[in-house]
Design an enzyme around this catalytic site. Sequence first.
Site, PDB file in Angstrom:
ATOM      1  N   ARG A 127       0.837  -1.218   0.000  1.00 39.94           N
ATOM      2  CA  ARG A 127       0.000   0.000   0.000  1.00 39.94           C
ATOM      3  C   ARG A 127       0.861   1.253   0.000  1.00 39.94           C
ATOM      4  NH1 ARG A 127      -5.547  -0.745   3.352  1.00 39.94           N
ATOM      5  NH2 ARG A 127      -4.582   0.481   4.956  1.00 39.94           N
ATOM      6  N   ARG A 160       2.502   4.153   4.848  1.00 36.07           N
ATOM      7  CA  ARG A 160       2.109   4.741   6.132  1.00 36.07           C
ATOM      8  C   ARG A 160       2.714   3.945   7.285  1.00 36.07           C
ATOM      9  NH1 ARG A 160      -4.309   4.946   5.370  1.00 36.07           N
ATOM     10  NH2 ARG A 160      -4.034   3.427   6.997  1.00 36.07           N
TER      11      ARG A 160
HETATM   12  P1  AMP Z   1      -7.853   3.125   9.152  1.00 44.21           P
HETATM   13  O1  AMP Z   1      -7.405   4.152   8.193  1.00 44.21           O
HETATM   14  O2  AMP Z   1      -9.354   2.968   9.203  1.00 44.21           O
HETATM   15  O3  AMP Z   1      -7.185   1.793   8.959  1.00 44.21           O
HETATM   16  O4  AMP Z   1      -7.442   3.641  10.609  1.00 44.21           O
HETATM   17  C1  AMP Z   1      -6.102   3.871  10.971  1.00 44.21           C
HETATM   18  C2  AMP Z   1      -5.949   3.862  12.486  1.00 44.21           C
HETATM   19  O5  AMP Z   1      -6.775   4.892  13.049  1.00 44.21           O
HETATM   20  C3  AMP Z   1      -6.379   2.585  13.192  1.00 44.21           C
HETATM   21  O6  AMP Z   1      -5.375   1.600  13.192  1.00 44.21           O
HETATM   22  C4  AMP Z   1      -6.696   3.107  14.578  1.00 44.21           C
HETATM   23  O7  AMP Z   1      -5.508   3.350  15.321  1.00 44.21           O
HETATM   24  C5  AMP Z   1      -7.334   4.456  14.296  1.00 44.21           C
HETATM   25  N1  AMP Z   1      -8.793   4.332  14.139  1.00 44.21           N
HETATM   26  C6  AMP Z   1      -9.522   4.560  13.012  1.00 44.21           C
HETATM   27  N2  AMP Z   1     -10.829   4.330  13.221  1.00 44.21           N
HETATM   28  C7  AMP Z   1     -10.941   3.946  14.520  1.00 44.21           C
HETATM   29  C8  AMP Z   1     -12.029   3.531  15.350  1.00 44.21           C
HETATM   30  N3  AMP Z   1     -13.290   3.463  14.885  1.00 44.21           N
HETATM   31  N4  AMP Z   1     -11.757   3.231  16.646  1.00 44.21           N
HETATM   32  C9  AMP Z   1     -10.515   3.301  17.132  1.00 44.21           C
HETATM   33  N5  AMP Z   1      -9.442   3.638  16.411  1.00 44.21           N
HETATM   34  C10 AMP Z   1      -9.642   3.955  15.110  1.00 44.21           C
END
Ligand code: AMP
Length: 213
Positions: A127, A160
Site C-alpha cells: 500500500r 504509512r
Molecule cells: P484506518 O485508516 O481505518 O485503517 O485507521 C487507521 C488507524 O486509526 C487505526 O489503526 C486506529 O488506530 C485508528 N482508528 C480509526 N478508526 C478507529 C475507530 N473506529 N476506533 C478506534 N481507532 C480507530
Amino acid sequence: MKIIMLGAPGAGKGTQAKMIAEKYGIPHVSTGDIFRANIKNGTALGKEAKQYMDQGLLVPDELTVKILLDRVAQEDCAGGYVLDGFPRTIPQAQVLDEALGKQNESIDYAVDVDVPDENIVKRMSGRRACLKCGATYHVEHIPPKQEGICDSCGSDLVLRDDDKPETVQNRLKVYHEQTQPLIEYYTQKGILRTVDGTMDMEEVFRAIVAILG
Ligand code: AMP
C-alpha cells in the site's frame, strides 16, 4: 442509505467505501482519515490519536465516538453515508445505534469484506498513501501513473507507519480481538452481508452493488 464497512485492515474496505460513496452520492466517512487530517494539522486530537495509531492500537472509544457523531451530524450526511473504519468495537456500535435510534433511524447494511489473514500482510506492504490529499494506491493492484507520485496532487507517496509489517501484525490482532465481534453483532440485527474480498476490486464492488441495489 446508511452503510457500515467491516473487514480486517487491508481487506479493501476503504477502496470499496469510496466507490460506494461515488455511486450512491453519499459521503465517505473514514475515522482513520479524520485522525490523519488532525495529525497533519497538528491538533490536540491528532497528537493524542497518533500515539495509538503508530502502534497499531485503537484510539480510545470516547474520543473516536465523539468525532464520528460530530461528523455524521453535518448536513451532507443527512441523506446517508458509508462508514469506513467505524465502528471498530462493540461499545462504538452501541453508541452509534443509540444516537441513530433517538432520531428513529438505523443502519441499513453492515458489509463485511472478508479476506483471510495470510493475504492481508502481503497486501498491506504494497500500500502507498498520499499524506497530502489522502489518495491511496497499491504497487501491484492500483499503481499510480508515475511510481511514487500521487496521480491527484503530485505529492510523494509513502508507506504509512501503520501499514508497516510489524504494525500490521498488531492491527490484525486488535482486529480479531476487538472488531470481529461486530460480525456477530450485526448478524443478530439481521443486516450483515458478507462479500468475498479476495476477488478483484471491480468484482467485489459488483457483489456489493448487488446487495445494496
Ligand atoms: P484506518 O485508516 O481505518 O485503517 O485507521 C487507521 C488507524 O486509526 C487505526 O489503526 C486506529 O488506530 C485508528 N482508528 C480509526 N478508526 C478507529 C475507530 N473506529 N476506533 C478506534 N481507532 C480507530
